[in-house]
Design a protein around this motif. Structure first.
Motif, PDB file in Angstrom:
ATOM      1  N   LEU A 231       9.635   3.864  -0.509  1.00  0.00           N
ATOM      2  CA  LEU A 231       8.737   2.991   0.060  1.00  0.00           C
ATOM      3  C   LEU A 231       9.493   2.926   1.594  1.00  0.00           C
ATOM      4  CD1 LEU A 231       7.781   0.152  -2.240  1.00  0.00           C
ATOM      5  CD2 LEU A 231       6.031   1.981  -1.571  1.00  0.00           C
ATOM      6  N   PRO A 232       8.853   2.791   2.517  1.00  0.00           N
ATOM      7  CA  PRO A 232       9.333   2.558   3.867  1.00  0.00           C
ATOM      8  C   PRO A 232       9.472   1.471   4.253  1.00  0.00           C
ATOM      9  CG  PRO A 232       7.040   3.407   4.480  1.00  0.00           C
ATOM     10  CD  PRO A 232       7.328   3.354   2.743  1.00  0.00           C
ATOM     11  N   LYS A 233      10.448   0.205   5.229  1.00  0.00           N
ATOM     12  CA  LYS A 233      10.116  -0.320   5.606  1.00  0.00           C
ATOM     13  C   LYS A 233       8.639  -0.869   6.471  1.00  0.00           C
ATOM     14  CE  LYS A 233      11.952   0.196  10.366  1.00  0.00           C
ATOM     15  NZ  LYS A 233      12.644  -0.141  11.492  1.00  0.00           N
ATOM     16  N   GLY A 234       8.327  -1.620   5.810  1.00  0.00           N
ATOM     17  CA  GLY A 234       7.098  -2.627   6.885  1.00  0.00           C
ATOM     18  C   GLY A 234       6.182  -2.048   5.804  1.00  0.00           C
ATOM     19  N   THR A 235       6.159  -1.773   4.765  1.00  0.00           N
ATOM     20  CA  THR A 235       5.115  -2.116   3.733  1.00  0.00           C
ATOM     21  C   THR A 235       4.342  -3.061   3.051  1.00  0.00           C
ATOM     22  OG1 THR A 235       6.247   0.085   2.628  1.00  0.00           O
ATOM     23  CG2 THR A 235       4.826  -1.160   1.329  1.00  0.00           C
ATOM     24  N   VAL A 236       3.583  -3.391   3.044  1.00  0.00           N
ATOM     25  CA  VAL A 236       2.811  -4.286   2.394  1.00  0.00           C
ATOM     26  C   VAL A 236       1.708  -4.144   0.944  1.00  0.00           C
ATOM     27  CG1 VAL A 236       1.087  -6.039   2.404  1.00  0.00           C
ATOM     28  CG2 VAL A 236       2.425  -5.141   4.847  1.00  0.00           C
ATOM     29  N   ILE A 237       2.729  -4.520  -0.042  1.00  0.00           N
ATOM     30  CA  ILE A 237       2.195  -4.395  -1.407  1.00  0.00           C
ATOM     31  C   ILE A 237       0.802  -5.712  -1.997  1.00  0.00           C
ATOM     32  CG2 ILE A 237       2.357  -3.857  -3.462  1.00  0.00           C
ATOM     33  CD1 ILE A 237       5.003  -2.376  -3.129  1.00  0.00           C
ATOM     34  N   LEU A 238      -0.120  -5.494  -2.496  1.00  0.00           N
ATOM     35  CA  LEU A 238      -0.946  -7.217  -2.559  1.00  0.00           C
ATOM     36  C   LEU A 238      -1.171  -6.506  -3.794  1.00  0.00           C
ATOM     37  CD1 LEU A 238      -3.604  -6.227  -0.327  1.00  0.00           C
ATOM     38  CD2 LEU A 238      -1.820  -7.340   0.113  1.00  0.00           C
ATOM     39  N   LEU A 239      -0.807  -7.586  -4.746  1.00  0.00           N
ATOM     40  CA  LEU A 239      -0.402  -7.498  -6.831  1.00  0.00           C
ATOM     41  C   LEU A 239      -1.554  -8.397  -7.306  1.00  0.00           C
ATOM     42  CD1 LEU A 239       3.190  -7.603  -7.730  1.00  0.00           C
ATOM     43  CD2 LEU A 239       1.321  -6.022  -7.918  1.00  0.00           C
ATOM     44  N   ASP A 240      -2.447  -7.416  -7.696  1.00  0.00           N
ATOM     45  CA  ASP A 240      -3.437  -8.255  -8.333  1.00  0.00           C
ATOM     46  C   ASP A 240      -3.559  -7.946 -10.511  1.00  0.00           C
ATOM     47  OD1 ASP A 240      -4.996  -8.751  -5.811  1.00  0.00           O
ATOM     48  OD2 ASP A 240      -5.604  -6.429  -6.359  1.00  0.00           O
ATOM     49  N   GLY A 241      -3.685  -9.440 -11.030  1.00  0.00           N
ATOM     50  CA  GLY A 241      -3.854  -9.512 -12.137  1.00  0.00           C
ATOM     51  C   GLY A 241      -3.494 -11.229 -12.824  1.00  0.00           C
ATOM     52  N   ASP A 242      -4.454 -11.151 -14.238  1.00  0.00           N
ATOM     53  CA  ASP A 242      -4.441 -12.474 -14.555  1.00  0.00           C
ATOM     54  C   ASP A 242      -2.600 -12.578 -14.642  1.00  0.00           C
ATOM     55  OD1 ASP A 242      -7.195 -12.501 -14.135  1.00  0.00           O
ATOM     56  OD2 ASP A 242      -7.279 -11.111 -16.618  1.00  0.00           O
ATOM     57  N   LEU A 243      -2.805 -14.526 -14.986  1.00  0.00           N
ATOM     58  CA  LEU A 243      -1.360 -14.803 -15.630  1.00  0.00           C
ATOM     59  C   LEU A 243      -1.050 -13.382 -16.637  1.00  0.00           C
ATOM     60  CD1 LEU A 243      -2.434 -18.300 -15.096  1.00  0.00           C
ATOM     61  CD2 LEU A 243      -0.357 -17.115 -13.789  1.00  0.00           C
ATOM     62  N   GLY A 244      -0.380 -13.810 -16.752  1.00  0.00           N
ATOM     63  CA  GLY A 244       0.573 -12.518 -17.979  1.00  0.00           C
ATOM     64  C   GLY A 244       0.091 -11.102 -17.419  1.00  0.00           C
ATOM     65  N   ALA A 245       0.076 -10.730 -16.452  1.00  0.00           N
ATOM     66  CA  ALA A 245      -0.559  -9.096 -16.259  1.00  0.00           C
ATOM     67  C   ALA A 245       0.726  -8.435 -16.126  1.00  0.00           C
ATOM     68  CB  ALA A 245      -1.564  -9.138 -15.077  1.00  0.00           C
ATOM     69  N   GLY A 246       1.690  -9.357 -15.597  1.00  0.00           N
ATOM     70  CA  GLY A 246       3.444  -8.068 -15.129  1.00  0.00           C
ATOM     71  C   GLY A 246       3.883  -7.973 -13.965  1.00  0.00           C
ATOM     72  N   LYS A 247       2.803  -8.821 -13.464  1.00  0.00           N
ATOM     73  CA  LYS A 247       2.822  -9.295 -11.374  1.00  0.00           C
ATOM     74  C   LYS A 247       4.420  -9.476 -11.439  1.00  0.00           C
ATOM     75  CE  LYS A 247      -0.127 -12.304 -10.498  1.00  0.00           C
ATOM     76  NZ  LYS A 247      -0.398 -11.966 -11.957  1.00  0.00           N
ATOM     77  N   THR A 248       4.699 -10.164 -11.933  1.00  0.00           N
ATOM     78  CA  THR A 248       6.309 -10.600 -12.214  1.00  0.00           C
ATOM     79  C   THR A 248       7.432  -9.263 -12.197  1.00  0.00           C
ATOM     80  OG1 THR A 248       6.256 -12.685 -12.069  1.00  0.00           O
ATOM     81  CG2 THR A 248       8.335 -11.700 -11.934  1.00  0.00           C
ATOM     82  N   THR A 249       7.157  -8.212 -13.192  1.00  0.00           N
ATOM     83  CA  THR A 249       7.750  -7.819 -13.827  1.00  0.00           C
ATOM     84  C   THR A 249       7.704  -6.284 -13.062  1.00  0.00           C
ATOM     85  OG1 THR A 249       7.013  -8.256 -16.319  1.00  0.00           O
ATOM     86  CG2 THR A 249       6.976  -6.190 -16.316  1.00  0.00           C
ATOM     87  N   PHE A 250       6.612  -6.447 -12.504  1.00  0.00           N
ATOM     88  CA  PHE A 250       6.606  -4.814 -11.007  1.00  0.00           C
ATOM     89  C   PHE A 250       7.303  -5.175 -10.592  1.00  0.00           C
ATOM     90  CE2 PHE A 250       4.610  -2.734  -8.192  1.00  0.00           C
ATOM     91  CZ  PHE A 250       4.724  -1.483  -8.989  1.00  0.00           C
ATOM     92  N   THR A 251       7.304  -6.326  -9.848  1.00  0.00           N
ATOM     93  CA  THR A 251       8.116  -6.800  -8.839  1.00  0.00           C
ATOM     94  C   THR A 251       9.637  -7.097  -9.305  1.00  0.00           C
ATOM     95  OG1 THR A 251       6.403  -8.275  -7.745  1.00  0.00           O
ATOM     96  CG2 THR A 251       8.767  -8.530  -7.055  1.00  0.00           C
ATOM     97  N   LYS A 252      10.057  -6.470 -10.359  1.00  0.00           N
ATOM     98  CA  LYS A 252      11.171  -6.871 -10.885  1.00  0.00           C
ATOM     99  C   LYS A 252      11.736  -4.751 -11.240  1.00  0.00           C
ATOM    100  CE  LYS A 252      12.046 -10.764 -13.691  1.00  0.00           C
ATOM    101  NZ  LYS A 252      11.781 -11.235 -15.467  1.00  0.00           N
ATOM    102  N   GLY A 253      10.921  -4.362 -11.109  1.00  0.00           N
ATOM    103  CA  GLY A 253      11.039  -3.109 -11.218  1.00  0.00           C
ATOM    104  C   GLY A 253      11.089  -2.151  -9.407  1.00  0.00           C
ATOM    105  N   LEU A 254      10.146  -3.056  -8.446  1.00  0.00           N
ATOM    106  CA  LEU A 254      10.491  -2.708  -7.089  1.00  0.00           C
ATOM    107  C   LEU A 254      12.017  -3.376  -6.438  1.00  0.00           C
ATOM    108  CD1 LEU A 254       7.711  -3.926  -5.320  1.00  0.00           C
ATOM    109  CD2 LEU A 254       7.800  -1.012  -5.685  1.00  0.00           C
ATOM    110  N   ALA A 255      12.059  -4.526  -6.564  1.00  0.00           N
ATOM    111  CA  ALA A 255      13.434  -4.550  -6.556  1.00  0.00           C
ATOM    112  C   ALA A 255      14.549  -4.316  -7.147  1.00  0.00           C
ATOM    113  CB  ALA A 255      13.992  -6.204  -7.209  1.00  0.00           C
ATOM    114  N   THR A 256      14.668  -3.600  -8.136  1.00  0.00           N
ATOM    115  CA  THR A 256      15.653  -2.637  -9.783  1.00  0.00           C
ATOM    116  C   THR A 256      15.505  -0.915  -8.077  1.00  0.00           C
ATOM    117  OG1 THR A 256      14.953  -3.750 -10.788  1.00  0.00           O
ATOM    118  CG2 THR A 256      16.672  -1.155 -10.686  1.00  0.00           C
TER     119      THR A 256
END
Length: 160
Positions: free
Chosen positions: A25-50
């Motif tokens: 990813l380059p700077k200035g990236t915008v990612i929209l995360l869609d999914g129901d509660l419990g779909a894994g949005k925060t889990t995916f974001t943890k991967g982004l952070a890593t």
């Protein structure tokens, strides 16, 4: 628009998709995360952070609206727009984050759809079914030209 579906079979694999993506990813990236509660949005974001080299614990921004992490290759700005259902998004100064030095991740972006930039990456997470708690379909869709090639190069973690 370019789309790609990746099936993951565990939380670790879902995180690995986020990690793989973040490394490109380059700077200035915008990612929209869609999914129901419990779909894994925060889990995916943890991967982004890593993948960005962020060592801090990543938590859901549900109650704070925005969490910022600055100790990686690029800063990560994690926003939850759920509470903006009745407006207020325009008052947050999102334009500064859209053109920032980091990566902006927005959950529940439908509540601020009229404020979004033309180029963004939509990541939709969906559980396979109620009985299979671990399997997810991760669909990445490039909006604008910036992410088309990036989406095409991503692989399921087991295929790497």
């Amino acid at each position: 628009m370019e789309s790609k579906e990746i099936i993951t079979h565990s939380a670790a694999e879902t995180q690995q998709v986020g990690e793989q993506l973040a490394q490109r990813l380059p700077k200035g990236t915008v990612i929209l995360l869609d999914g129901d509660l419990g779909a894994g949005k925060t889990t995916f974001t943890k991967g982004l952070a890593t993948g960005l080299g962020i060592k801090q614990l990543v938590r859901s921004p549900t109650f704070t609206i925005m969490r910022e992490y600055h100790d990686g290759r690029l800063p990560l700005y994690h926003m939850d727009a759920y509470r903006l259902e009745n407006g207020g998004g325009a008052d947050l100064g999102l334009e500064e984050y859209f053109d920032s030095d980091g990566v902006l991740v927005i959950e529940w972006s439908q509540w601020i759809a009229d404020l979004l930039p033309a180029d963004y990456l939509r990541v939709s997470l969906k559980r396979a079914d109620q009985e299979d708690e671990a399997t997810r379909t991760v669909t990445l869709t490039a909006h604008g030209t910036l992410f088309v090639q990036l989406v095409a190069t991503l692989k399921r973690p087991a295929d790497e």
